[in-house]
Design a protein around this motif. Structure first.
Motif, PDB file in Angstrom:
ATOM      1  N   GLN A  95     -25.422 -13.577   3.597  1.00  0.00           N
ATOM      2  CA  GLN A  95     -25.509 -12.387   2.754  1.00  0.00           C
ATOM      3  C   GLN A  95     -24.148 -11.784   2.431  1.00  0.00           C
ATOM      4  N   ARG A  96     -23.140 -12.137   3.179  1.00  0.00           N
ATOM      5  CA  ARG A  96     -21.819 -11.563   2.955  1.00  0.00           C
ATOM      6  C   ARG A  96     -20.991 -12.474   2.050  1.00  0.00           C
ATOM      7  N   PRO A  97     -20.573 -11.993   0.898  1.00  0.00           N
ATOM      8  CA  PRO A  97     -19.731 -12.818   0.022  1.00  0.00           C
ATOM      9  C   PRO A  97     -18.331 -12.953   0.593  1.00  0.00           C
ATOM     10  N   PRO A  98     -17.586 -13.973   0.162  1.00  0.00           N
ATOM     11  CA  PRO A  98     -16.207 -14.115   0.636  1.00  0.00           C
ATOM     12  C   PRO A  98     -15.357 -12.928   0.190  1.00  0.00           C
ATOM     13  N   VAL A  99     -14.484 -12.498   1.064  1.00  0.00           N
ATOM     14  CA  VAL A  99     -13.601 -11.370   0.753  1.00  0.00           C
ATOM     15  C   VAL A  99     -12.492 -11.855  -0.178  1.00  0.00           C
ATOM     16  N   PRO A 100     -12.193 -11.143  -1.263  1.00  0.00           N
ATOM     17  CA  PRO A 100     -11.204 -11.619  -2.248  1.00  0.00           C
ATOM     18  C   PRO A 100      -9.753 -11.363  -1.836  1.00  0.00           C
ATOM     19  N   TYR A 101      -9.376 -11.860  -0.689  1.00  0.00           N
ATOM     20  CA  TYR A 101      -7.995 -11.676  -0.228  1.00  0.00           C
ATOM     21  C   TYR A 101      -7.014 -12.297  -1.213  1.00  0.00           C
ATOM     22  N   GLY A 102      -6.005 -11.518  -1.591  1.00  0.00           N
ATOM     23  CA  GLY A 102      -4.937 -12.025  -2.452  1.00  0.00           C
ATOM     24  C   GLY A 102      -5.350 -12.286  -3.880  1.00  0.00           C
ATOM     25  N   GLN A 103      -6.544 -11.897  -4.270  1.00  0.00           N
ATOM     26  CA  GLN A 103      -7.027 -12.161  -5.625  1.00  0.00           C
ATOM     27  C   GLN A 103      -7.209 -10.892  -6.440  1.00  0.00           C
TER      28      GLN A 103
ATOM     29  N   SER B 207      -6.416 -12.414   7.212  1.00  0.00           N
ATOM     30  CA  SER B 207      -5.918 -13.257   6.131  1.00  0.00           C
ATOM     31  C   SER B 207      -4.401 -13.301   6.152  1.00  0.00           C
ATOM     32  N   THR B 208      -3.862 -14.428   5.760  1.00  0.00           N
ATOM     33  CA  THR B 208      -2.405 -14.566   5.594  1.00  0.00           C
ATOM     34  C   THR B 208      -2.029 -14.543   4.116  1.00  0.00           C
ATOM     35  N   LYS B 209      -3.000 -14.323   3.239  1.00  0.00           N
ATOM     36  CA  LYS B 209      -2.743 -14.314   1.795  1.00  0.00           C
ATOM     37  C   LYS B 209      -2.271 -12.961   1.297  1.00  0.00           C
ATOM     38  N   THR B 210      -2.507 -11.914   2.073  1.00  0.00           N
ATOM     39  CA  THR B 210      -2.172 -10.566   1.642  1.00  0.00           C
ATOM     40  C   THR B 210      -2.095  -9.665   2.854  1.00  0.00           C
TER      41      THR B 210
END
Length: 608
Positions: free
Chosen positions: A453-461, A70-73
């Motif tokens: 089955q894998r939820p999105p990872v909460p990068y930067g949130q 990720s580039t968000k965090t």
């Protein structure tokens, strides 16, 4: 060691001692980590850990994130798998996280920085469930005693860990280390993962000592019976003890019947079916049904008053844990090796990351947390102590010396003088899904209904306060003390208290939630029960001092030896220098004296 206290060495009276244990049931599940299941539980070493490791100013809560992720965090905090709600609570039941193998787990550990779970395993490795997904797991653990410093034996996959569970070693340094799931005859390379295994197992020691034992397994056993990987069991003649008791498929129904009839052997191994094992993608809720079934079977048996059920997991399955493993010093024989895969360098083989662990028995009933440093060897050591008290020697000679000295034997988790035969109320566990042939198929139904089955990872949130949110409450502490909790020290209805920087005692409360009564311990020596004690209100400042009208008492920041005196008598807190014992008298005065006095210690988790 200063805490070589074992109940086996105590009085050999016929009642109120470890001699009362007649039956031990060892039940091992698959591939879950402690934080992943219980990080949000109150009263344990979880997401409120005051001793969390900090690397160059950054707590290990913040796992490295690179641009490829990720580039968000640049970091990822622990995150709740079902934070988006909706159908994710169903889909994540059959999701997989990362790899349980040697290389990715050594890479995630990153030479004890423990900060590369997201980059070297997966970002889902750093995610967790809560009580909502695991009501029976929580209820069983909290109805009796949960261990929060129980570690996998080897930093790798299933087979080596179950081999330690069944024998006490992975054969290092005695002729070839076993650190992979190899079941092909021969060695992967010289002295590496050689198969079949040949050293003596604990089951053989039990057989030779006249201790009755049995493996209970169905034909669908997920290849989880470690005895089947040993040559002596593979070659055991039909009708022999090793064959009938270690290799037969008599089924879990036989366990249920034997428990009900009061005919269990002295040691039972439970090997569950694959679909109920909790190994991703097999569902925790299906494993919960099996766990509850085993617990109900044991607690309703006429043998329960003399039975110990230990529920554990073999390894983490690619799920991460924030506690850097407690392990031996560099160079310890049998513990450290040069990575045979040429990636990690010189590393320890284990103990590894923490696992869910709980003990069900009349002597562990009541919602305790056992804080002793343990691994799969500890279960072996416990069995050894039980039968040593009965005059039977089942001590294995192959357990590595460091493990034998420094892994607990679990005996201090028990109060043998005050058994509690009551059974807590348990949530209903849903019967697992089956197909038309009666075969378990819950995971397959889940995968078909929820292709993702894998939820999105909460990068930067993420916000650190919500990411580390836990339940509030407390648990009474048992066992060898270790770091990682806010603690209250109570005696005679009072609790040690930081009153404006002075150590006093004020009235204890039933919820143990007074902020000024919380303290944090810091290990002064990782091999001895010696700690410095600091007020939770002043952990970054000068620590409180004991106020005593008759004499000037030393600073509480001095080192104290803290020992569990066993069987509900509490903890003694003794100065290392001066040798006097801390206590609170019946009038609430803090004192130092010559005789040990027993503090009740509670591990507390509150947001304030």
């Amino acid at each position: 060691m200063l805490f070589l206290f074992t109940l086996a060495a105590a009085s050999l009276a016929a009642a109120g001692s470890i001699q009362d244990v007649e039956h031990i049931v060892l039940f091992m599940q698959e591939n879950r980590a402690f934080d992943h299941y219980f990080g949000t539980m109150a009263g344990i070493r979880g997401f409120k850990d005051p001793n969390v490791q900090v690397n160059n100013g950054t707590p290990v809560w913040y796992q490295n994130v690179d641009a490829a992720l990720s580039t968000k965090t640049d970091s990822l905090l622990p995150w709740y798998l079902n934070y988006l709600g909706g159908t994710w609570e169903n889909a994540t039941q059959c999701m997989e996280a990362g790899s349980n193998g040697w290389s990715p787990n050594q890479a995630a550990l990153n030479h004890d920085l423990n900060n590369d779970w997201a980059t070297q395993n997966t970002p889902w490795s750093w995610a967790h469930f809560t009580r909502a997904e695991l009501p029976n797991h929580f209820a069983i653990a909290e109805g009796w005693t949960v261990g929060d410093m129980y570690q996998q034996a080897v930093i790798t996959s299933t087979n080596p860990n179950r081999v330690v569970w069944a024998s006490g070693t992975i054969n290092e340094p005695d002729g070839g280390v076993y650190i992979d799931n190899n079941e092909t005859p021969g060695c992967e390379s010289p002295d590496l993962n050689c198969y079949p295994l040949t050293w003596e197992t604990t089951a053989q020691l039990y057989e030779n000592a006249g201790v009755t034992w049995q493996v209970y397994q169905d034909t669908d056993n997920f290849d989880d019976n470690p005895l089947a990987w040993f040559q002596q069991f593979q070659q055991a003649p039909n009708g022999s003890a090793l064959n009938k008791q270690g290799m037969s498929y008599i089924g879990l129904e036989s366990f249920y019947k034997d428990a009900a009839a009061g005919t269990l052997p002295q040691v039972s191994y439970i090997i569950g079916p694959a679909e109920l094992s909790e190994h991703p993608p097999y569902q925790p809720k299906d494993g919960a049904w099996l766990q509850q079934k085993i617990v109900d079977t044991v607690t309703s048996s006429p043998l329960y008053n003399n039975t110990v059920l230990i529920i554990s997991y073999d390894e983490t399955g690619g799920w991460g844990d924030h506690v850097v493993p407690y392990h031996s010093p560099s160079g310890t024989p049998g513990e450290w090796i040069q990575d045979p895969y040429g990636e990690a360098g010189y590393v320890y083989t284990g103990p590894g990351f923490r696992l869910p662990f709980y003990i069900i028995s009349p002597w562990t009933r009541g919602g305790y947390v056992y804080t002793g440093k343990s691994d799969h060897n500890s279960q072996i050591k416990f069995v050894e102590e039980v039968f040593a008290a009965k005059g039977k020697n089942v001590k294995t000679p192959v357990m590595n010396a460091w493990r034998r000295e420094f892994m607990s034997d679990l005996t201090l988790a028990f109060d043998f003088e005050h058994p509690d035969y009551s059974i807590p109320s348990m949530p209903n566990a849903s019967y697992p899904s089956t197909n038309s042939k009666g075969q378990w198929n819950g995971y397959a139904v889940c995968e078909a209904k929820y292709p993702t089955q894998r939820p999105p990872v909460p990068y930067g949130q993420q916000n650190v306060n919500t990411a580390l949110e836990t339940e509030e409450g407390f648990k009474a502490v048992r066992g060898e003390l270790s770091e990682g909790r806010y603690l209250t020290f109570e005696m005679n209805g009072y609790a040690l208290t930081d009153t404006n920087g002075k150590l006093t005692a004020t009235k204890a409360t039933s919820t143990h939630n007074t902020a000024s009564q919380r303290f944090v311990v810091y290990e002064a020596n990782s091999t001895l029960p010696v700690f410095t004690i600091k007020s939770a209100q002043s952990v970054n400042s000068t620590t409180a001092t004991v106020q005593n009208k008759k004499s000037s008492a030393p600073s509480l920041a001095g080192s104290f030896q803290i020992l569990d005196m066993g069987n509900g008598t509490g903890y003694s807190v003794q100065q290392v220098t001066g040798k006097k014992y801390l206590s609170i008298n019946k009038n609430g005065a803090v004192q130092l004296g010559k005789a040990p006095a027993g503090f009740s210690i509670f591990s507390v988790t509150y947001n304030s």
